[in-house]
Design a protein around this motif. Structure first.
Motif, PDB file in Angstrom:
ATOM      1  N   PHE A  28       0.840  -1.199   0.000  1.00 21.57           N
ATOM      2  CA  PHE A  28       0.000   0.000   0.000  1.00 21.57           C
ATOM      3  C   PHE A  28       0.876   1.251   0.000  1.00 21.57           C
ATOM      4  O   PHE A  28       0.646   2.179  -0.779  1.00 21.57           O
ATOM      5  CB  PHE A  28      -0.934   0.013   1.213  1.00 21.57           C
ATOM      6  CG  PHE A  28      -1.820   1.217   1.253  1.00 21.57           C
ATOM      7  CD1 PHE A  28      -3.021   1.229   0.559  1.00 21.57           C
ATOM      8  CD2 PHE A  28      -1.454   2.354   1.956  1.00 21.57           C
ATOM      9  CE1 PHE A  28      -3.841   2.348   0.572  1.00 21.57           C
ATOM     10  CE2 PHE A  28      -2.269   3.477   1.980  1.00 21.57           C
ATOM     11  CZ  PHE A  28      -3.462   3.474   1.284  1.00 21.57           C
ATOM     12  N   TYR A  29       1.901   1.278   0.834  1.00 22.77           N
ATOM     13  CA  TYR A  29       2.772   2.451   0.902  1.00 22.77           C
ATOM     14  C   TYR A  29       3.583   2.631  -0.384  1.00 22.77           C
ATOM     15  O   TYR A  29       3.854   3.760  -0.790  1.00 22.77           O
ATOM     16  CB  TYR A  29       3.670   2.407   2.140  1.00 22.77           C
ATOM     17  CG  TYR A  29       2.942   2.861   3.378  1.00 22.77           C
ATOM     18  CD1 TYR A  29       2.543   4.192   3.527  1.00 22.77           C
ATOM     19  CD2 TYR A  29       2.624   1.973   4.396  1.00 22.77           C
ATOM     20  CE1 TYR A  29       1.862   4.619   4.654  1.00 22.77           C
ATOM     21  CE2 TYR A  29       1.945   2.392   5.527  1.00 22.77           C
ATOM     22  CZ  TYR A  29       1.563   3.722   5.649  1.00 22.77           C
ATOM     23  OH  TYR A  29       0.879   4.149   6.763  1.00 22.77           O
ATOM     24  N   ARG A  30       3.950   1.521  -1.052  1.00 20.58           N
ATOM     25  CA  ARG A  30       4.609   1.638  -2.362  1.00 20.58           C
ATOM     26  C   ARG A  30       3.649   2.261  -3.378  1.00 20.58           C
ATOM     27  O   ARG A  30       4.033   3.153  -4.140  1.00 20.58           O
ATOM     28  CB  ARG A  30       5.076   0.263  -2.859  1.00 20.58           C
ATOM     29  CG  ARG A  30       6.375  -0.201  -2.237  1.00 20.58           C
ATOM     30  CD  ARG A  30       6.968  -1.396  -2.978  1.00 20.58           C
ATOM     31  NE  ARG A  30       6.072  -2.553  -3.033  1.00 20.58           N
ATOM     32  CZ  ARG A  30       6.006  -3.501  -2.119  1.00 20.58           C
ATOM     33  NH1 ARG A  30       6.786  -3.451  -1.044  1.00 20.58           N
ATOM     34  NH2 ARG A  30       5.185  -4.522  -2.247  1.00 20.58           N
ATOM     35  N   MET A  31       2.398   1.771  -3.381  1.00 20.45           N
ATOM     36  CA  MET A  31       1.387   2.341  -4.289  1.00 20.45           C
ATOM     37  C   MET A  31       1.170   3.817  -3.998  1.00 20.45           C
ATOM     38  O   MET A  31       1.047   4.635  -4.908  1.00 20.45           O
ATOM     39  CB  MET A  31       0.061   1.588  -4.146  1.00 20.45           C
ATOM     40  CG  MET A  31       0.068   0.203  -4.717  1.00 20.45           C
ATOM     41  SD  MET A  31      -1.433  -0.750  -4.339  1.00 20.45           S
ATOM     42  CE  MET A  31      -2.736   0.371  -4.756  1.00 20.45           C
ATOM     43  N   ARG A  32       1.133   4.156  -2.708  1.00 20.93           N
ATOM     44  CA  ARG A  32       0.909   5.545  -2.306  1.00 20.93           C
ATOM     45  C   ARG A  32       2.065   6.428  -2.784  1.00 20.93           C
ATOM     46  O   ARG A  32       1.853   7.530  -3.281  1.00 20.93           O
ATOM     47  CB  ARG A  32       0.757   5.607  -0.788  1.00 20.93           C
ATOM     48  CG  ARG A  32       0.260   6.931  -0.303  1.00 20.93           C
ATOM     49  CD  ARG A  32      -0.177   6.829   1.144  1.00 20.93           C
ATOM     50  NE  ARG A  32      -0.617   8.129   1.582  1.00 20.93           N
ATOM     51  CZ  ARG A  32      -0.219   8.739   2.680  1.00 20.93           C
ATOM     52  NH1 ARG A  32       0.599   8.117   3.497  1.00 20.93           N
ATOM     53  NH2 ARG A  32      -0.659   9.923   2.990  1.00 20.93           N
ATOM     54  N   ALA A  33       3.303   5.945  -2.652  1.00 18.05           N
ATOM     55  CA  ALA A  33       4.475   6.707  -3.104  1.00 18.05           C
ATOM     56  C   ALA A  33       4.447   6.939  -4.610  1.00 18.05           C
ATOM     57  O   ALA A  33       4.932   7.969  -5.097  1.00 18.05           O
ATOM     58  CB  ALA A  33       5.753   5.978  -2.699  1.00 18.05           C
ATOM     59  N   LEU A  34       3.866   5.991  -5.339  1.00 15.98           N
ATOM     60  CA  LEU A  34       3.757   6.106  -6.790  1.00 15.98           C
ATOM     61  C   LEU A  34       2.508   6.873  -7.234  1.00 15.98           C
ATOM     62  O   LEU A  34       2.298   7.062  -8.436  1.00 15.98           O
ATOM     63  CB  LEU A  34       3.743   4.714  -7.430  1.00 15.98           C
ATOM     64  CG  LEU A  34       5.025   3.901  -7.279  1.00 15.98           C
ATOM     65  CD1 LEU A  34       4.799   2.462  -7.731  1.00 15.98           C
ATOM     66  CD2 LEU A  34       6.159   4.553  -8.057  1.00 15.98           C
ATOM     67  N   GLY A  35       1.672   7.275  -6.278  1.00 17.23           N
ATOM     68  CA  GLY A  35       0.443   7.998  -6.613  1.00 17.23           C
ATOM     69  C   GLY A  35      -0.651   7.102  -7.157  1.00 17.23           C
ATOM     70  O   GLY A  35      -1.544   7.571  -7.844  1.00 17.23           O
ATOM     71  N   LYS A  36      -0.595   5.808  -6.841  1.00 11.47           N
ATOM     72  CA  LYS A  36      -1.571   4.848  -7.373  1.00 11.47           C
ATOM     73  C   LYS A  36      -2.520   4.296  -6.317  1.00 11.47           C
ATOM     74  O   LYS A  36      -3.329   3.427  -6.597  1.00 11.47           O
ATOM     75  CB  LYS A  36      -0.840   3.703  -8.070  1.00 11.47           C
ATOM     76  CG  LYS A  36      -0.048   4.183  -9.266  1.00 11.47           C
ATOM     77  CD  LYS A  36       0.556   3.052 -10.018  1.00 11.47           C
ATOM     78  CE  LYS A  36       1.383   3.578 -11.162  1.00 11.47           C
ATOM     79  NZ  LYS A  36       0.692   3.559 -12.419  1.00 11.47           N
ATOM     80  N   ALA A  37      -2.424   4.782  -5.096  1.00 11.28           N
ATOM     81  CA  ALA A  37      -3.295   4.331  -4.001  1.00 11.28           C
ATOM     82  C   ALA A  37      -4.541   5.217  -3.947  1.00 11.28           C
ATOM     83  O   ALA A  37      -4.565   6.301  -4.532  1.00 11.28           O
ATOM     84  CB  ALA A  37      -2.542   4.406  -2.682  1.00 11.28           C
ATOM     85  N   PRO A  38      -5.567   4.762  -3.250  1.00 14.20           N
ATOM     86  CA  PRO A  38      -6.741   5.613  -3.052  1.00 14.20           C
ATOM     87  C   PRO A  38      -6.339   6.896  -2.322  1.00 14.20           C
ATOM     88  O   PRO A  38      -5.347   6.923  -1.589  1.00 14.20           O
ATOM     89  CB  PRO A  38      -7.663   4.768  -2.161  1.00 14.20           C
ATOM     90  CG  PRO A  38      -7.134   3.390  -2.208  1.00 14.20           C
ATOM     91  CD  PRO A  38      -5.704   3.470  -2.586  1.00 14.20           C
ATOM     92  N   LYS A  39      -7.112   7.948  -2.526  1.00 12.35           N
ATOM     93  CA  LYS A  39      -6.865   9.210  -1.839  1.00 12.35           C
ATOM     94  C   LYS A  39      -6.974   8.978  -0.337  1.00 12.35           C
ATOM     95  O   LYS A  39      -7.902   8.325   0.132  1.00 12.35           O
ATOM     96  CB  LYS A  39      -7.890  10.250  -2.278  1.00 12.35           C
ATOM     97  CG  LYS A  39      -7.558  11.644  -1.796  1.00 12.35           C
ATOM     98  CD  LYS A  39      -8.641  12.665  -2.062  1.00 12.35           C
ATOM     99  CE  LYS A  39      -9.150  12.734  -3.450  1.00 12.35           C
ATOM    100  NZ  LYS A  39     -10.133  13.806  -3.638  1.00 12.35           N
TER     101      LYS A  39
END
Length: 67
Positions: A28-39
């Motif tokens: 989840f944190y990798r996705m968030r760093a890439l801007g691909k996680a939910p807001k």
């Protein structure tokens, strides 16, 4: 079934989101760093929350049209 206005404004804990989308905290944190996680909402104490409406919107954006 349509969600009620109060359920659309519901905020989910990070643990609830991880359980629902079945990924690890690290992923989840990798996705968030890439801007691909939910807001996300970051609370003053550092905890992360996700609005139900933002998670549902993210799911909709993940849909692919079969070719």
């Amino acid at each position: 079934m349509t969600a009620s206005p109060s359920s659309r404004n519901q905020t989910l804990t990070l643990a609830e989101v991880l359980t629902e989308i079945r990924i690890s905290r690290a992923a989840f944190y990798r996705m968030r760093a890439l801007g691909k996680a939910p807001k996300c909402l970051k609370l003053p104490n550092g905890q992360i929350r996700v609005r139900r409406s933002d998670l549902d919107s993210w799911y909709a954006d993940c849909e692919e049209i079969a070719c």
